[in-house]
Enzyme design. Structure first.
Site, short mmCIF file in Angstrom:
data_model
loop_
_atom_site.label_atom_id
_atom_site.label_comp_id
_atom_site.label_asym_id
_atom_site.label_seq_id
_atom_site.Cartn_x
_atom_site.Cartn_y
_atom_site.Cartn_z
N HIS A 239 1.07 -1.18 0.03
CA HIS A 239 0.10 -0.14 -0.05
C HIS A 239 0.97 1.43 0.08
O HIS A 239 0.42 2.54 -0.30
CB HIS A 239 -0.95 0.03 1.30
N ASP B 251 -11.05 -7.37 -19.37
CA ASP B 251 -11.21 -8.50 -20.08
C ASP B 251 -9.71 -8.71 -20.65
O ASP B 251 -9.13 -8.14 -21.29
CB ASP B 251 -11.94 -8.18 -21.00
#
Ligand code: NAG
Ligand code: NAG
Length: 448
Positions: free
Chosen positions: A164, A389
């Site tokens: 992070h 995708d």
């Protein structure tokens, strides 16, 4: 326990690391507060590709190209000891060391085992994520990004974890989208932009920031943890109607006419109140609802909207159990709304200056693991997880993996149907049981 076999583990490096110019990314107080946080873990479930797709080699080759642009993910955290004041400093060295890529198989597990109709999250899904108890400070040795591609009976899961300090969810999902586009098209698109790093935005604050060495030592999991009630994960689905009802209810309870409670605030407040109602805490007890605020556009001058880095900061709405339960949904949502609004440029600067003067309690992590008084709202339904995708079909579900797993961790995703929200909640088993039996809670969510 389900069978999952790691087939291979490798390091994927950027095709060409010259683009990074071996940048050094300096870390702000907003980053360094997260030094002892676990790597967040997320993942997407996909249908099974055609056997001729060459899944693993295409994913790796395109990852290597994507890392050329997103070079910070291929770097490492560097810790510098400052002997003169017994402190340490950190920065990210974009040295092209690479990201970890695990290939796994779980041929006996099907999509229907993974996605339970009632939103239950089977225990085995933790095997589908790559982090082995990584905390941000481990980035000195471990990759800042690790991925695990697991081939299932009739699907593929791409799980990942990231440090992070290098990125927040917004930057992470931008990277993921770029990677999926490169994989599906076989090349970098011509409208592709170079990465804009967030840069140093804190005038008057010098880097590197010095942190007392004691705060930088890795916090160990507390011994008592094993005796604490175990947590379970559950996905709650909010339909458009559920969201608009909650939002209308919250707004009708707030009298100021120029104030607007958002969908996310209304859903968060509903979860906060409902979970705390079953927490068993005394009425005077203070509870926290921590929400991740994206600071990019809150600063003056604002940073680029899509600039890369970690700009998410967890800020806390606070209320006693009594206030939460007695004052209603609108009031709770208003506390969240106020804490988000209070992240102004001035307040960010004041926070940063104060933080540097008195660095403490980093080892607490995202919240007390044993208290059950904290709700953490992580991730966002604004992250477009379903537009990724890779060339054989869109994702069919998003899930979060273990990490920062206090009871009360809520990971928000958009639902697969536009305008809906999925909340993956980590809760103590007994809290979950009571929640599911709570008419006031269940009325506003869709469990099946
Ligand atoms: C690597 O990138 C640099 C900077 O963009 C470029 O000058 C160099 O030609 C590239 N090298 C290769 C082998 O593509
Ligand atoms: C939540 O959504 C479901 C499905 O649309 C619906 O059946 C239920 O009545 C909704 N509850 C509320 C309070 O909107």
């Amino acid at each position: 326990m389900a069978d999952l076999l790691i087939i291979s583990s490798s390091i994927v490096r950027p095709v060409n690391n010259s683009r990074s110019g071996r940048a050094k990314i300096h870390l702000t107080p907003f980053d360094l507060t997260q030094l002892q946080y676990d790597y967040p873990q997320r993942g997407l479930l996909f249908p099974k590709p055609d056997p001729n797709f060459d899944l693993i080699s295409r994913l790796k080759a395109s990852l290597s190209v994507a890392l050329e642009t997103y070079f910070p993910f291929a770097g490492r955290l560097v810790k510098v000891e400052n002997l003169e004041d017994n402190s340490a400093s950190f920065y990210i060295d974009c040295d092209g060391s690479g990201s970890r890529f695990l290939h796994a198989e779980a041929k006996s597990i099907s999509v229907s085992d993974f996605l339970q109709p009632d939103g239950s999250v089977p225990n085995f899904i933790k095997l589908f994520f790559p982090a082995d108890d990584f905390k941000s400070c481990d980035g000195v040795l471990e990759p800042l990004l690790a991925l695990q591609v697991t081939e299932m009976k009739d699907g593929v899961f791409i799980g990942f974890c990231y440090n992070h300090l290098v990125a927040d969810g917004a930057s992470m999902w931008n990277f993921f989208h770029t990677w999926s586009k490169i994989c599906s098209s076989g090349s970098v698109s011509s409208d592709h932009q170079p990465l804009i790093l967030k840069g140093w935005f804190l005038d008057g604050i010098n880097y590197p920031i010095h942190i007392p060495v004691s705060e930088t030592e890795r916090s160990q999991p507390s011994r008592e943890l094993s005796s604490v009630a175990s947590t379970k994960d559950r996905v709650f689905h909010f339909t458009k109607k559920n969201i608009s009802d909650l939002k209308a209810k919250a707004n009708s309870e707030v009298d100021s006419s120029d104030l607007k409670i958002s969908s996310i605030q209304a859903v968060s407040a509903h979860m906060w109140r409902s979970i705390i109602r079953h927490s068993g805490l005394s009425r005077e007890r203070e509870t926290h609802c921590k929400v991740a605020v994206d600071l990019r556009q809150r600063l003056n001058p604002p940073l680029e909207k899509d600039c890369f880095g970690n700009m998410a900061y967890l800020s806390s709405a606070i209320a006693t159990v009594e206030e939460l339960l007695d004052r209603g949904l609108g009031w709770a949502a208003l506390q969240i709304n106020k804490v988000v609004k209070s992240q102004t440029n001035e307040n960010c600067k004041t926070f940063a200056e104060d933080w540097i003067r008195n660095v403490k309690n980093l080892k607490v992590g995202v919240g007390g693991r044993t208290d059950g008084d904290t709700i953490v709202v992580a991730s966002s339904p604004r992250f477009e997880v379903y537009n990724n995708d890779f060339g054989w079909g869109k994702p069919i579900a998003a899930r979060a993996g273990p990490g920062n797993s206090i009871s009360g961790k809520l990971v928000f995703f958009p639902g697969i149907e536009e305008g809906t929200i999925d909340v993956q909640a980590t809760l103590w088993s007994h809290v979950l049981v009571n929640l599911l039996a709570d008419v006031e809670f269940v009325e506003h969510v869709t469990i099946a």
